[in-house]
Design an enzyme around this catalytic site. Sequence first.
Site, PDB file in Angstrom:
ATOM      1  N   LYS A  52       4.094   2.471 -18.186  1.00  0.00           N
ATOM      2  CA  LYS A  52       4.726   1.557 -18.841  1.00  0.00           C
ATOM      3  C   LYS A  52       4.552   1.428 -20.351  1.00  0.00           C
ATOM      4  CE  LYS A  52       5.120  -0.687 -14.383  1.00  0.00           C
ATOM      5  NZ  LYS A  52       5.157  -1.755 -13.478  1.00  0.00           N
ATOM      6  N   GLY A 104       3.150  -4.969  -8.992  1.00  0.00           N
ATOM      7  CA  GLY A 104       2.267  -5.697  -9.796  1.00  0.00           C
ATOM      8  C   GLY A 104       1.876  -7.027  -9.130  1.00  0.00           C
ATOM      9  N   GLY A 148       1.625   1.910 -10.723  1.00  0.00           N
ATOM     10  CA  GLY A 148       1.767   1.183 -12.150  1.00  0.00           C
ATOM     11  C   GLY A 148       0.444   0.838 -12.539  1.00  0.00           C
ATOM     12  N   GLY A 149      -0.021  -0.311 -12.020  1.00  0.00           N
ATOM     13  CA  GLY A 149      -1.242  -0.933 -12.512  1.00  0.00           C
ATOM     14  C   GLY A 149      -2.510  -0.030 -12.125  1.00  0.00           C
ATOM     15  N   GLU A 201      10.594   1.133  -4.435  1.00  0.00           N
ATOM     16  CA  GLU A 201       9.560   0.187  -5.006  1.00  0.00           C
ATOM     17  C   GLU A 201      10.178  -1.121  -4.936  1.00  0.00           C
ATOM     18  OE1 GLU A 201       7.336   2.302  -8.246  1.00  0.00           O
ATOM     19  OE2 GLU A 201       9.004   1.362  -9.242  1.00  0.00           O
ATOM     20  N   HIS A 249      14.145   2.337 -13.007  1.00  0.00           N
ATOM     21  CA  HIS A 249      12.996   1.630 -12.650  1.00  0.00           C
ATOM     22  C   HIS A 249      13.610  -0.053 -12.798  1.00  0.00           C
ATOM     23  CE1 HIS A 249       9.272  -0.529 -12.772  1.00  0.00           C
ATOM     24  NE2 HIS A 249       8.578   0.249 -12.377  1.00  0.00           N
TER      25      HIS A 249
HETATM   26  C1  PEP Z   1       5.783   0.319 -10.671  1.00  0.00           C
HETATM   27  O1  PEP Z   1       6.141  -0.599 -11.639  1.00  0.00           O
HETATM   28  O2  PEP Z   1       6.404   1.262 -10.921  1.00  0.00           O
HETATM   29  C2  PEP Z   1       4.736  -0.065  -9.887  1.00  0.00           C
HETATM   30  C3  PEP Z   1       4.496   0.711  -8.908  1.00  0.00           C
HETATM   31  O3  PEP Z   1       3.855  -1.010 -10.325  1.00  0.00           O
HETATM   32  P1  PEP Z   1       2.468  -1.619  -9.652  1.00  0.00           P
HETATM   33  O4  PEP Z   1       1.598  -0.112  -9.085  1.00  0.00           O
HETATM   34  O5  PEP Z   1       1.766  -2.006 -10.685  1.00  0.00           O
HETATM   35  O6  PEP Z   1       2.817  -2.260  -8.632  1.00  0.00           O
END
Ligand code: PEP
Length: 246
Positions: A7, A166, A225-226, A160, A92
Site C-alpha cells: 500500500k 486490517g 497487507g499489514g 478480500e 482493491h
Molecule cells: C489488503 O488490504 O490487501 C490486506 C490483505 O490487508 P491486511 O493483510 O492488512 O488485512
Amino acid sequence: MIVANWKCNGSREMIQDWLKHYKDTCTPLDKTFVGIAPPFLYVEHLTNLINAHGLDIKIGVQDIDISSGARTSAISIDMIQDMECQFTIIGHSERRNIFNESDKSISAKLDSVGSKVATILCIGESAEENKNKNTKNVLKQQLSVIKGKILSSSFSIAYEPIWAIGTGNTPTPDEINDIHKFIKDVVQSSTENSIVPNVLYGGSVNDANAESFFKEDNVDGALIGGASLQGKSFADIVNIFNGKAI
Ligand code: PEP
C-alpha cells in the site's frame, strides 16, 4: 502464490531492513510465486536490490490506469512492462472505496492489461453485506467485470472481505474454502475461455493463522497487507505456504 501489498508504506530504509530479514528467514522453493507490490515510486529501487540479493521475488504494482497520455499522475501498462513488473493488482477495496473506482473502470483496466502481465483482481463484501448473508451475490456482481472476456492463465482473484482487512477478524477457513470454490465456478462459467483461476485469500493473514487457510483445497495463496511490511513475518508466511506446497 504469496503476494505482499505494501500500500502507501515504505522507504529506502525500510526496504533495506525488510530484505535483510526476509533473506535471513525465507527458505525459497522454486514453485512458489512470491511477489511484492510496493508503491510505484520504489519499484526500480526494490527491483535493483532484489536482483542484487539474488532473491526470486516478482515485483508488481498496486494498480494501473487504463491508458497513457494526458492523464496526470497515472501509470500505464506499457510503463509497467517497461520497468519489468510482472503483475498488477486491480480493484482493491481501498481503490473502490477511497478513490471511487467503479466496475466499469475495473473492466477497462482488465482490458488494458490483457495478458501483458499477471493480474490479481480483488473482490470482497462489506461487513453489512456479510451480516445480511449477501456475500455471494456481491461477489457475483463484482465478477461481472470479467463476463465474456478471454483471460490469461496468469489471471488470479484475491478474495478480500472488506471487514477482514486490517482488523484481525477473518472468516473461518471452511467459509473461505467455500467462497473460493464459488469464485472459481463463477469465473469458469463466465469467461469466454472457461479458465479456473488461482484464488488467494486476503484479510488479516499473519504467521499465526496462515496455515489454517493454506490447508484448504481451494486456497491457492494469500494477498497480505499489514503482515507483509516486515520481511520476517512475510518470510514466515512464505515458509508456511512452501510447507503446503512440498
Ligand atoms: C489488503 O488490504 O490487501 C490486506 C490483505 O490487508 P491486511 O493483510 O492488512 O488485512
